[in-house]
Write a protein that holds these residues in place. Sequence first.
Motif, PDB file in Angstrom:
ATOM      1  N   GLN A 200       0.835  -1.202   0.000  1.00 48.89           N
ATOM      2  CA  GLN A 200       0.000   0.000   0.000  1.00 48.89           C
ATOM      3  C   GLN A 200       0.872   1.255   0.000  1.00 48.89           C
ATOM      4  OE1 GLN A 200      -2.117  -0.750   3.640  1.00 48.89           O
ATOM      5  NE2 GLN A 200      -3.826  -1.722   2.583  1.00 48.89           N
ATOM      6  N   PRO A 201       0.371   2.373  -0.590  1.00 44.96           N
ATOM      7  CA  PRO A 201       1.133   3.632  -0.547  1.00 44.96           C
ATOM      8  C   PRO A 201       1.327   4.095   0.894  1.00 44.96           C
ATOM      9  CG  PRO A 201      -0.651   3.765  -2.154  1.00 44.96           C
ATOM     10  CD  PRO A 201      -0.876   2.498  -1.377  1.00 44.96           C
ATOM     11  N   ILE A 202       2.497   4.644   1.173  1.00 45.82           N
ATOM     12  CA  ILE A 202       2.787   5.149   2.515  1.00 45.82           C
ATOM     13  C   ILE A 202       2.925   6.676   2.480  1.00 45.82           C
ATOM     14  CG2 ILE A 202       3.892   3.028   3.296  1.00 45.82           C
ATOM     15  CD1 ILE A 202       6.593   4.307   2.724  1.00 45.82           C
ATOM     16  N   GLY A 203       2.903   7.287   3.645  1.00 45.13           N
ATOM     17  CA  GLY A 203       2.934   8.750   3.731  1.00 45.13           C
ATOM     18  C   GLY A 203       4.126   9.370   3.024  1.00 45.13           C
ATOM     19  N   ASP A 204       5.270   8.696   3.045  1.00 43.00           N
ATOM     20  CA  ASP A 204       6.479   9.216   2.404  1.00 43.00           C
ATOM     21  C   ASP A 204       6.307   9.341   0.894  1.00 43.00           C
ATOM     22  OD1 ASP A 204       9.272  10.001   2.456  1.00 43.00           O
ATOM     23  OD2 ASP A 204       9.692   8.077   1.526  1.00 43.00           O
ATOM     24  N   GLY A 205       5.279   8.673   0.343  1.00 38.21           N
ATOM     25  CA  GLY A 205       5.096   8.671  -1.110  1.00 38.21           C
ATOM     26  C   GLY A 205       4.305   9.846  -1.656  1.00 38.21           C
ATOM     27  N   ILE A 206       4.032  10.878  -0.852  1.00 33.84           N
ATOM     28  CA  ILE A 206       3.211  11.994  -1.333  1.00 33.84           C
ATOM     29  C   ILE A 206       3.865  12.702  -2.519  1.00 33.84           C
ATOM     30  CG2 ILE A 206       4.146  13.532   0.446  1.00 33.84           C
ATOM     31  CD1 ILE A 206       0.632  13.656  -1.164  1.00 33.84           C
ATOM     32  N   GLY A 207       5.194  12.832  -2.509  1.00 33.94           N
ATOM     33  CA  GLY A 207       5.885  13.467  -3.635  1.00 33.94           C
ATOM     34  C   GLY A 207       5.711  12.656  -4.904  1.00 33.94           C
ATOM     35  N   ALA A 208       5.848  11.324  -4.774  1.00 33.75           N
ATOM     36  CA  ALA A 208       5.661  10.438  -5.927  1.00 33.75           C
ATOM     37  C   ALA A 208       4.221  10.503  -6.432  1.00 33.75           C
ATOM     38  CB  ALA A 208       6.026   9.007  -5.539  1.00 33.75           C
ATOM     39  N   LEU A 209       3.256  10.648  -5.508  1.00 41.14           N
ATOM     40  CA  LEU A 209       1.845  10.731  -5.905  1.00 41.14           C
ATOM     41  C   LEU A 209       1.580  12.000  -6.725  1.00 41.14           C
ATOM     42  CD1 LEU A 209      -1.050   9.616  -5.711  1.00 41.14           C
ATOM     43  CD2 LEU A 209      -1.305  10.879  -3.566  1.00 41.14           C
ATOM     44  N   VAL A 210       2.171  13.113  -6.312  1.00 42.32           N
ATOM     45  CA  VAL A 210       2.005  14.373  -7.059  1.00 42.32           C
ATOM     46  C   VAL A 210       2.574  14.220  -8.473  1.00 42.32           C
ATOM     47  CG1 VAL A 210       2.765  16.780  -7.183  1.00 42.32           C
ATOM     48  CG2 VAL A 210       1.988  15.843  -5.001  1.00 42.32           C
ATOM     49  N   SER A 211       3.770  13.635  -8.574  1.00 40.92           N
ATOM     50  CA  SER A 211       4.368  13.431  -9.901  1.00 40.92           C
ATOM     51  C   SER A 211       3.516  12.484 -10.750  1.00 40.92           C
ATOM     52  CB  SER A 211       5.775  12.845  -9.758  1.00 40.92           C
ATOM     53  OG  SER A 211       6.676  13.825  -9.346  1.00 40.92           O
ATOM     54  N   ALA A 212       2.994  11.420 -10.119  1.00 40.80           N
ATOM     55  CA  ALA A 212       2.164  10.450 -10.856  1.00 40.80           C
ATOM     56  C   ALA A 212       0.916  11.130 -11.416  1.00 40.80           C
ATOM     57  CB  ALA A 212       1.782   9.294  -9.937  1.00 40.80           C
ATOM     58  N   LYS A 213       0.319  12.038 -10.656  1.00 42.51           N
ATOM     59  CA  LYS A 213      -0.869  12.755 -11.141  1.00 42.51           C
ATOM     60  C   LYS A 213      -0.508  13.663 -12.315  1.00 42.51           C
ATOM     61  CE  LYS A 213      -3.818  12.917  -7.025  1.00 42.51           C
ATOM     62  NZ  LYS A 213      -5.198  13.104  -7.443  1.00 42.51           N
ATOM     63  N   LEU A 214       0.667  14.299 -12.250  1.00 40.59           N
ATOM     64  CA  LEU A 214       1.072  15.205 -13.335  1.00 40.59           C
ATOM     65  C   LEU A 214       1.414  14.449 -14.615  1.00 40.59           C
ATOM     66  CD1 LEU A 214       3.323  17.720 -11.346  1.00 40.59           C
ATOM     67  CD2 LEU A 214       1.145  18.246 -12.454  1.00 40.59           C
ATOM     68  N   GLY A 326       3.336  13.401  10.604  1.00 38.27           N
ATOM     69  CA  GLY A 326       3.898  12.918  11.856  1.00 38.27           C
ATOM     70  C   GLY A 326       4.877  11.796  11.578  1.00 38.27           C
ATOM     71  N   ILE A 327       5.704  11.495  12.554  1.00 39.56           N
ATOM     72  CA  ILE A 327       6.724  10.462  12.352  1.00 39.56           C
ATOM     73  C   ILE A 327       6.087   9.098  12.051  1.00 39.56           C
ATOM     74  CG2 ILE A 327       6.924   9.853  14.812  1.00 39.56           C
ATOM     75  CD1 ILE A 327       9.953   9.669  14.293  1.00 39.56           C
ATOM     76  N   GLY A 328       4.892   8.871  12.617  1.00 40.18           N
ATOM     77  CA  GLY A 328       4.205   7.609  12.370  1.00 40.18           C
ATOM     78  C   GLY A 328       3.555   7.542  11.002  1.00 40.18           C
ATOM     79  N   ASP A 329       3.283   8.714  10.390  1.00 43.28           N
ATOM     80  CA  ASP A 329       2.614   8.741   9.084  1.00 43.28           C
ATOM     81  C   ASP A 329       3.567   8.436   7.936  1.00 43.28           C
ATOM     82  OD1 ASP A 329       0.215   9.508  10.299  1.00 43.28           O
ATOM     83  OD2 ASP A 329       0.806  11.621  10.263  1.00 43.28           O
ATOM     84  N   VAL A 330       4.853   8.722   8.147  1.00 38.56           N
ATOM     85  CA  VAL A 330       5.822   8.638   7.048  1.00 38.56           C
ATOM     86  C   VAL A 330       5.903   7.230   6.469  1.00 38.56           C
ATOM     87  CG1 VAL A 330       8.255   8.910   6.434  1.00 38.56           C
ATOM     88  CG2 VAL A 330       7.158  10.564   7.937  1.00 38.56           C
ATOM     89  N   VAL A 331       5.931   6.212   7.337  1.00 39.40           N
ATOM     90  CA  VAL A 331       6.064   4.839   6.839  1.00 39.40           C
ATOM     91  C   VAL A 331       4.791   4.016   7.027  1.00 39.40           C
ATOM     92  CG1 VAL A 331       8.571   4.684   7.050  1.00 39.40           C
ATOM     93  CG2 VAL A 331       7.145   4.204   9.029  1.00 39.40           C
ATOM     94  N   SER A 332       3.717   4.671   7.444  1.00 36.45           N
ATOM     95  CA  SER A 332       2.435   3.962   7.570  1.00 36.45           C
ATOM     96  C   SER A 332       1.598   4.175   6.307  1.00 36.45           C
ATOM     97  CB  SER A 332       1.656   4.492   8.775  1.00 36.45           C
ATOM     98  OG  SER A 332       2.412   4.358   9.940  1.00 36.45           O
TER      99      SER A 332
END
Length: 376
Positions: A200-214, A326-332
């Motif tokens: 599943q996508p994790i919080g750290d992947g937000i940058g990749a998600l933005v690029s994927a949408k573009l 949060g620190i818990g969101d990055v890899v969750s």
Amino acid sequence: MMAEVVLQLMQGMASQDNIGLLIQVAWLAFFVFYLLYGQKLQVKVMLKEVESSLYRLKAMRDQGRSIAISTIKEVGNLSEDPSARVDRILDHVYIPPVDLDPSGIIRRLEHIIDVRDFRFKDEVRHMVPNADETQINNLTNMLEAALALNEIYKYVRHFYLLGKKTSSFYIVLQLQMILPQIMKECEAFASALRAFTLGQPIGDGIGALVSAKLMYGRASREIAEDIVVSEVPIEGRVAYVLKAKGPGGNVGKPGEAVKQILEEREGRVALIILVDAAQKLEGEKPGEIVEGTGVAIGGPGVDKYKVEEAATKYKVPVHAILVKEGIGDVVSTMRKEISNSADEVIKRIHRIVLENTKPGDCLIIAGIGNTMGIAQ
């Protein structure tokens, strides 16, 4: 009659003096006891608190190991027990390069990281020979999380036993002070195991998600190791949008990719925008967006150095867009508040492009982070 009354008053005063004297002696005894043994008593109380946290850490470590072994068995459909090989990976030690002579340390650091990454993936390939690239990347990420839990548990146990052995107030005090932060990190790694297992996508992947949408629906090519890039028109400009190659758990080498694009275009790039997750401060909300200047890439610093060096060489301005977590969101597993922020980040990219570039310019947009569960 009068003489009897005076005698009773004198007896009463003598009795009160005795009680006061007893209280003073008790306070003095308590003071001396506290002076001699108070710190030792405090150490014992603190050790009890650390001990209870250590039990929780051990449970999380054991659960991580158990999940890693069972997932590898399930994915590889193995008949033999992979426990010995998994244990060897969980005890793997990373030795950074010597920094007494800083010259060339980035190149040496990158080499050691590459070797470590290759060795982990190679171990997974040996255990699960039929797995595809996506499964290998996800299993490698899962083993990394289990390894982190094992390392943290061992370090906390070391300082707990050292403090207990020496009865050192300062060792136990320092351990107790940082323990809440350590527990938060371990809980994050423990919850990450489930996300890595399911891909599943994790919080750290937000940058990749933005690029994927573009870059959605556009052709892409691999420009650096595990990094893909697409040319996307934005507000009359050409944007080189890049991200790690998904959907397996992967961060790639975004620094090398940005450097390659700058070299290919001989520095004719008007702007670099990097999008990444960032640690939120207490009081800030998950998914809150802030802008800044500089290279927003975490990790050991190799990719950050490459972007800084190339951008400085060609005098290209670097903007950063950060999504707070949060620190818990990055890899969750990625929270709704964080995934919803992707559209707002894209709006900000359009505004920055309009304000800082001219029609016909070229720019680079890099979505940084682990792209697990996010294809291009």
